[in-house]
Design an enzyme around this catalytic site. Structure first.
Site, PDB file in Angstrom:
ATOM      1  N   LYS A  33       0.820  -1.227   0.000  1.00  0.00           N
ATOM      2  CA  LYS A  33       0.000   0.000   0.000  1.00  0.00           C
ATOM      3  C   LYS A  33       0.850   1.271   0.000  1.00  0.00           C
ATOM      4  N   GLY A 114      -4.320  -3.614  -1.085  1.00  0.00           N
ATOM      5  CA  GLY A 114      -4.865  -4.907  -1.499  1.00  0.00           C
ATOM      6  C   GLY A 114      -6.054  -5.309  -0.644  1.00  0.00           C
ATOM      7  N   ALA A 181       8.002  -0.714  29.326  1.00  0.00           N
ATOM      8  CA  ALA A 181       9.465  -0.888  29.285  1.00  0.00           C
ATOM      9  C   ALA A 181       9.805  -2.213  28.613  1.00  0.00           C
ATOM     10  N   ALA A 186      12.777   0.120  25.746  1.00  0.00           N
ATOM     11  CA  ALA A 186      14.199   0.041  26.107  1.00  0.00           C
ATOM     12  C   ALA A 186      15.071   0.660  25.014  1.00  0.00           C
ATOM     13  N   GLU A 187      14.746   0.361  23.740  1.00  0.00           N
ATOM     14  CA  GLU A 187      15.603   0.851  22.650  1.00  0.00           C
ATOM     15  C   GLU A 187      15.441   2.360  22.437  1.00  0.00           C
ATOM     16  N   GLU A 203       6.004   1.052  33.808  1.00  0.00           N
ATOM     17  CA  GLU A 203       5.820  -0.332  33.335  1.00  0.00           C
ATOM     18  C   GLU A 203       4.908  -1.094  34.272  1.00  0.00           C
ATOM     19  N   GLY A 271       2.993  -2.595  23.050  1.00  0.00           N
ATOM     20  CA  GLY A 271       2.775  -3.755  22.196  1.00  0.00           C
ATOM     21  C   GLY A 271       2.260  -3.342  20.828  1.00  0.00           C
ATOM     22  N   ASP A 313       3.925 -10.860  11.534  1.00  0.00           N
ATOM     23  CA  ASP A 313       3.261 -10.236  12.687  1.00  0.00           C
ATOM     24  C   ASP A 313       1.749 -10.441  12.693  1.00  0.00           C
ATOM     25  N   HIS A 445      40.957 -15.678  21.161  1.00  0.00           N
ATOM     26  CA  HIS A 445      41.291 -14.778  22.267  1.00  0.00           C
ATOM     27  C   HIS A 445      42.000 -13.546  21.709  1.00  0.00           C
TER      28      HIS A 445
HETATM   29  P1  FAD Z   1       5.427  -5.605   8.306  1.00  0.00           P
HETATM   30  O1  FAD Z   1       6.861  -5.345   8.304  1.00  0.00           O
HETATM   31  O2  FAD Z   1       4.564  -4.832   9.230  1.00  0.00           O
HETATM   32  O3  FAD Z   1       4.944  -5.345   6.808  1.00  0.00           O
HETATM   33  C1  FAD Z   1       3.616  -5.389   6.436  1.00  0.00           C
HETATM   34  C2  FAD Z   1       3.443  -4.592   5.149  1.00  0.00           C
HETATM   35  O4  FAD Z   1       2.145  -4.837   4.633  1.00  0.00           O
HETATM   36  C3  FAD Z   1       3.551  -3.087   5.345  1.00  0.00           C
HETATM   37  O5  FAD Z   1       4.453  -2.536   4.422  1.00  0.00           O
HETATM   38  C4  FAD Z   1       2.127  -2.589   5.073  1.00  0.00           C
HETATM   39  O6  FAD Z   1       2.096  -1.295   4.488  1.00  0.00           O
HETATM   40  C5  FAD Z   1       1.624  -3.634   4.106  1.00  0.00           C
HETATM   41  N1  FAD Z   1       0.173  -3.768   4.064  1.00  0.00           N
HETATM   42  C6  FAD Z   1      -0.658  -3.948   5.121  1.00  0.00           C
HETATM   43  N2  FAD Z   1      -1.920  -4.089   4.684  1.00  0.00           N
HETATM   44  C7  FAD Z   1      -1.875  -3.992   3.338  1.00  0.00           C
HETATM   45  C8  FAD Z   1      -2.867  -4.072   2.329  1.00  0.00           C
HETATM   46  N3  FAD Z   1      -4.154  -4.303   2.601  1.00  0.00           N
HETATM   47  N4  FAD Z   1      -2.462  -3.913   1.042  1.00  0.00           N
HETATM   48  C9  FAD Z   1      -1.169  -3.700   0.740  1.00  0.00           C
HETATM   49  N5  FAD Z   1      -0.200  -3.634   1.660  1.00  0.00           N
HETATM   50  C10 FAD Z   1      -0.560  -3.788   2.937  1.00  0.00           C
HETATM   51  N6  FAD Z   1      12.078  -6.917  14.718  1.00  0.00           N
HETATM   52  C11 FAD Z   1      13.288  -7.506  14.734  1.00  0.00           C
HETATM   53  O7  FAD Z   1      13.389  -8.705  14.466  1.00  0.00           O
HETATM   54  N7  FAD Z   1      14.413  -6.793  15.042  1.00  0.00           N
HETATM   55  C12 FAD Z   1      14.363  -5.480  15.359  1.00  0.00           C
HETATM   56  O8  FAD Z   1      15.402  -4.876  15.631  1.00  0.00           O
HETATM   57  C13 FAD Z   1      13.107  -4.837  15.361  1.00  0.00           C
HETATM   58  N8  FAD Z   1      13.017  -3.526  15.668  1.00  0.00           N
HETATM   59  C14 FAD Z   1      11.795  -2.923  15.628  1.00  0.00           C
HETATM   60  C15 FAD Z   1      11.716  -1.579  15.982  1.00  0.00           C
HETATM   61  C16 FAD Z   1      10.499  -0.931  15.962  1.00  0.00           C
HETATM   62  C17 FAD Z   1      10.431   0.524  16.343  1.00  0.00           C
HETATM   63  C18 FAD Z   1       9.326  -1.636  15.563  1.00  0.00           C
HETATM   64  C19 FAD Z   1       8.006  -0.936  15.500  1.00  0.00           C
HETATM   65  C20 FAD Z   1       9.388  -2.970  15.227  1.00  0.00           C
HETATM   66  C21 FAD Z   1      10.627  -3.635  15.265  1.00  0.00           C
HETATM   67  N9  FAD Z   1      10.743  -4.988  14.965  1.00  0.00           N
HETATM   68  C22 FAD Z   1      11.969  -5.600  15.012  1.00  0.00           C
HETATM   69  C23 FAD Z   1       9.577  -5.798  14.588  1.00  0.00           C
HETATM   70  C24 FAD Z   1       9.519  -5.976  13.046  1.00  0.00           C
HETATM   71  O9  FAD Z   1       9.476  -4.702  12.436  1.00  0.00           O
HETATM   72  C25 FAD Z   1       8.317  -6.795  12.645  1.00  0.00           C
HETATM   73  O10 FAD Z   1       8.304  -8.014  13.358  1.00  0.00           O
HETATM   74  C26 FAD Z   1       8.350  -7.091  11.159  1.00  0.00           C
HETATM   75  O11 FAD Z   1       8.360  -5.909  10.405  1.00  0.00           O
HETATM   76  C27 FAD Z   1       7.149  -7.942  10.751  1.00  0.00           C
HETATM   77  O12 FAD Z   1       7.225  -8.208   9.390  1.00  0.00           O
HETATM   78  P2  FAD Z   1       5.918  -8.493   8.524  1.00  0.00           P
HETATM   79  O13 FAD Z   1       6.414  -8.775   7.153  1.00  0.00           O
HETATM   80  O14 FAD Z   1       5.070  -9.484   9.193  1.00  0.00           O
HETATM   81  O15 FAD Z   1       5.068  -7.126   8.542  1.00  0.00           O
HETATM   82  P1  NAD Z   2       6.442  -5.236  24.285  1.00  0.00           P
HETATM   83  O1  NAD Z   2       5.406  -6.283  24.373  1.00  0.00           O
HETATM   84  O2  NAD Z   2       7.867  -5.624  24.109  1.00  0.00           O
HETATM   85  O3  NAD Z   2       6.397  -4.307  25.572  1.00  0.00           O
HETATM   86  C1  NAD Z   2       5.221  -3.671  25.995  1.00  0.00           C
HETATM   87  C2  NAD Z   2       5.325  -3.406  27.489  1.00  0.00           C
HETATM   88  O4  NAD Z   2       4.264  -2.545  27.863  1.00  0.00           O
HETATM   89  C3  NAD Z   2       5.192  -4.683  28.329  1.00  0.00           C
HETATM   90  O5  NAD Z   2       6.334  -4.802  29.148  1.00  0.00           O
HETATM   91  C4  NAD Z   2       3.894  -4.466  29.107  1.00  0.00           C
HETATM   92  O6  NAD Z   2       3.944  -5.030  30.402  1.00  0.00           O
HETATM   93  C5  NAD Z   2       3.803  -2.939  29.146  1.00  0.00           C
HETATM   94  N1  NAD Z   2       2.418  -2.408  29.319  1.00  0.00           N
HETATM   95  C6  NAD Z   2       1.299  -2.793  28.676  1.00  0.00           C
HETATM   96  N2  NAD Z   2       0.240  -2.069  29.099  1.00  0.00           N
HETATM   97  C7  NAD Z   2       0.700  -1.191  30.032  1.00  0.00           C
HETATM   98  C8  NAD Z   2       0.091  -0.177  30.848  1.00  0.00           C
HETATM   99  N3  NAD Z   2      -1.216   0.107  30.783  1.00  0.00           N
HETATM  100  N4  NAD Z   2       0.868   0.520  31.714  1.00  0.00           N
HETATM  101  C9  NAD Z   2       2.205   0.257  31.788  1.00  0.00           C
HETATM  102  N5  NAD Z   2       2.828  -0.697  31.039  1.00  0.00           N
HETATM  103  C10 NAD Z   2       2.085  -1.398  30.176  1.00  0.00           C
HETATM  104  O7  NAD Z   2       5.946  -4.289  23.087  1.00  0.00           O
HETATM  105  P2  NAD Z   2       6.679  -3.089  22.343  1.00  0.00           P
HETATM  106  O8  NAD Z   2       7.892  -2.660  23.074  1.00  0.00           O
HETATM  107  O9  NAD Z   2       5.608  -2.098  22.045  1.00  0.00           O
HETATM  108  O10 NAD Z   2       7.131  -3.779  20.999  1.00  0.00           O
HETATM  109  C11 NAD Z   2       6.154  -4.319  20.090  1.00  0.00           C
HETATM  110  C12 NAD Z   2       6.717  -5.471  19.309  1.00  0.00           C
HETATM  111  O11 NAD Z   2       7.713  -5.029  18.408  1.00  0.00           O
HETATM  112  C13 NAD Z   2       7.330  -6.512  20.207  1.00  0.00           C
HETATM  113  O12 NAD Z   2       6.572  -7.680  20.091  1.00  0.00           O
HETATM  114  C14 NAD Z   2       8.691  -6.739  19.685  1.00  0.00           C
HETATM  115  O13 NAD Z   2       8.913  -8.097  19.408  1.00  0.00           O
HETATM  116  C15 NAD Z   2       8.789  -5.940  18.400  1.00  0.00           C
HETATM  117  N6  NAD Z   2      10.069  -5.219  18.430  1.00  0.00           N
HETATM  118  C16 NAD Z   2      11.215  -5.941  18.391  1.00  0.00           C
HETATM  119  C17 NAD Z   2      12.423  -5.307  18.490  1.00  0.00           C
HETATM  120  C18 NAD Z   2      13.684  -6.117  18.463  1.00  0.00           C
HETATM  121  O14 NAD Z   2      13.623  -7.269  18.071  1.00  0.00           O
HETATM  122  N7  NAD Z   2      14.825  -5.571  18.840  1.00  0.00           N
HETATM  123  C19 NAD Z   2      12.494  -3.934  18.659  1.00  0.00           C
HETATM  124  C20 NAD Z   2      11.316  -3.230  18.727  1.00  0.00           C
HETATM  125  C21 NAD Z   2      10.102  -3.882  18.602  1.00  0.00           C
END
Ligand code: FAD
Ligand code: NAD
Length: 467
Positions: A33, A114, A181, A186-187, A203, A271, A313, A445
């Site tokens: 999209k 889509g 948190a 954290a990041e 948290e 989340g 996801d 090492h």
């Molecule tokens: P997405 O990456 O969400 O892609 C879905 C795509 O589908 C999007 O481009 C969307 O526009 C498109 N789409 C949705 N609906 C439609 C539709 N109807 N028609 C056309 N297109 C559509 N994960 C890690 O493993 N390591 C990390 O370091 C990490 N860091 C992250 C940091 C942040 C801030 C966030 C938010 C997430 C992070 N994640 C990380 C999680 C990671 O981004 C997701 O797990 C991953 O992107 C999931 O991949 P996906 O292909 O399922 O979906």
């Molecule tokens: P998360 O699930 O990691 O953390 C959310 C936190 O919010 C939890 O610890 C939960 O207890 C807390 N929470 C929920 N409701 C609350 C409330 N009312 N008050 C206070 N605390 C509350 O989710 P996220 O950090 O938003 O990340 C989303 C997803 O993105 C995760 O599933 C993660 O796997 C993915 N992600 C991955 C990476 C990586 O792999 N390095 C980096 C960023 C994001």
């Protein structure tokens, strides 16, 4: 147009599925999209967050540890605009990389939204108002996720923000209140704490990154506290009131008392939710479950409708890019008649703070709950020559192994380069190595990986050499 496979969504799940399908000789289309490919991970997730984590870490080191290394800099300051510009450049470069891969693999890219017309037809609605229908016997839903937002925490994208806006701020917050948190908290909390913001974490659970091994959360808290962060654990946020220039967060503490914290920015990261809005699942005979996920068969990742699969996801399991990628390959190979496999236990989880946190396998808490007899060996980074040389001495490696067989059941690392070190643990566990197997392998090492060898020695018979 008729295809062998249509993929909806171009994140790490979708674009990898498309490449693998094309490699296997299938005529493949991908629908996205947005005008750029790469999904959440590349555009507003993994990559831009790591770009800012790296930039802010350089700044923090320049301000706090260069002097001890014998490097003196005066007039050090942050240019946030340039930091964000560099981050955008990194993302753009990789957007182009994915477009190149689509061309190379002869995958047709449809830029448009889509939605299902029926179980074999997808309508692509384009931004110019036109639309097109494409058909296939195999459709892969890879539409990813969006941040969870609650009515009690109204996001205005200016002062009350999600991770997407936190990657594009125009000023460094004076006081950033982070709700949740977990991994994002954290990041991105680390990024702004390193750049000088006061950061408060609120948290619900009693520690940081609460779903990981508890030792990791405790150690990470100590490290992030050194950046000046403050914590409100066991606090459940009940309301967020946006006053324009500042925002007040109210939370209930463990004694059921209201606690208020006021900051100039609030990052809501509690989340993410699976995203199927507008997909018209019903037209294909599908419906999202109560949590918004597309239900799939455990063994095939096929939905209840033959020929429609879902990955990443938008289905159950960890929301991680590399999990989505594995599932993308899995589904493409399944459609091609192969019998692939994903080992979900061995999908590593990494938090890219400094020190980094990386885990694979069972946590100590999970082993205790399941009643499995285990032994544990740890080794601190401060006892490593390499860590001392670089002044990265925070952290440890913890290895959990079966008490009777010595098979490694879980590895949890917090420390410099943990994100890369975890690969050794994944390989060892995939081949069902014992702690002693790894302990007997030569590790160069001086490297950080020696901590893995030493922790395995400790787990084997408590015979670490340097502790
Ligand atoms: P997405 O990456 O969400 O892609 C879905 C795509 O589908 C999007 O481009 C969307 O526009 C498109 N789409 C949705 N609906 C439609 C539709 N109807 N028609 C056309 N297109 C559509 N994960 C890690 O493993 N390591 C990390 O370091 C990490 N860091 C992250 C940091 C942040 C801030 C966030 C938010 C997430 C992070 N994640 C990380 C999680 C990671 O981004 C997701 O797990 C991953 O992107 C999931 O991949 P996906 O292909 O399922 O979906
Ligand atoms: P998360 O699930 O990691 O953390 C959310 C936190 O919010 C939890 O610890 C939960 O207890 C807390 N929470 C929920 N409701 C609350 C409330 N009312 N008050 C206070 N605390 C509350 O989710 P996220 O950090 O938003 O990340 C989303 C997803 O993105 C995760 O599933 C993660 O796997 C993915 N992600 C991955 C990476 C990586 O792999 N390095 C980096 C960023 C994001």
């Amino acid at each position: 147009m008729q295809y062998d496979v249509i993929v909806i969504g171009s994140g790490p799940g979708g674009y990898v599925a498309a490449i693998r399908a094309a490699q296997l000789g299938m005529k493949t289309a991908i629908v996205e999209k947005y005008s750029v490919l790469g999904g959440t991970c590349l555009n507003v997730g993994c990559i831009p967050s790591k770009a800012l984590l790296d930039s802010s870490e350089h700044f923090y080191n320049a301000a706090h540890s260069f002097k001890e290394h014998g490097i003196e800099i005066s007039d050090l300051k942050v240019n946030l605009e340039q930091m964000i510009t560099r981050k955008r450049g990194v993302v753009e470069k990789m957007n182009n990389g994915i477009s190149f891969l689509m061309k190379k693999n002869k995958i047709t890219v449809y830029n448009g939204f889509g939605s299902f017309v029926n179980k074999n037809t997808v309508k692509v609605a384009k931004t110019d108002g036109s639309s097109e229908e494409i058909t296939s016997k195999n459709i892969i839903i890879a539409t990813g996720s969006k941040p969870t937002v609650l009515p009690s925490m109204p996001v205005d994208k200016k002062r009350v923000i999600t991770s997407t806006e936190a990657l594009n701020l125009t000023e460094i917050p004076k006081h950033l209140v982070v709700i949740g948190a977990g991994v994002i908290g954290a990041e991105l909390g680390s990024v702004y704490a390193r750049l000088g913001a006061k950061v408060s974490f609120v948290e619900f659970a009693d520690s940081m990154i609460p779903t990981m091994d508890k030792t990791m959360g405790k150690e990470l808290q100590k490290s992030i506290k050194k950046l000046g962060a403050e914590y409100y654990f066991s606090h459940k946020v009940t309301s967020v009131v946006n006053n324009g220039d500042d925002v007040t967060v109210t939370a209930k503490n463990a004694k059921d008392e209201d606690v208020t914290i006021t900051g100039d920015y609030v990052l809501v990261c509690i989340g993410r939710r699976p995203y199927t809005d507008g997909l018209n699942l019903e037209a294909a005979g599908l419906a999202a479950d109560q949590r918004g996920r597309v239900e799939v068969d455990e063994h095939t990742l096929q939905t209840k409708v033959e020929g429609i699969y879902a990955i990443g996801d938008v289905i159950r399991g960890a929301m991680l890019a590399h999990k989505a990628e594995e599932e993308g390959v899995f589904v493409a190979e399944t459609i091609a008649g192969q019998k692939p496999h994903v080992n979900y236990l061995l999908i590593p989880g990494v938090v890219y703070t400094w020190p980094e946190v990386a885990s694979v396998g069972y946590t100590e808490e999970e082993l205790k709950t399941s009643g499995r007899a285990y032994k544990s060996g740890s080794f601190p980074f401060k006892a490593l020559g390499r860590a001392t040389a670089s002044m990265d001495t925070d952290g440890l490696v913890k290895v959990l192994a079966d008490k009777a067989t010595d098979e490694i059941l879980g590895v949890h690392i917090i420390g410099a380069r943990a994100a890369d070190m975890i690969a050794e643990a994944v390989v060892a566990m995939e081949y069902r190595a014992s702690a002693e197997d790894v302990a007997r392998m030569s590790h160069a090492h001086p490297t950080y990986t020696e901590a893995m060898k030493e922790a395995c020695l400790a787990a084997t018979e408590n015979r670490a050499i340097h502790a």
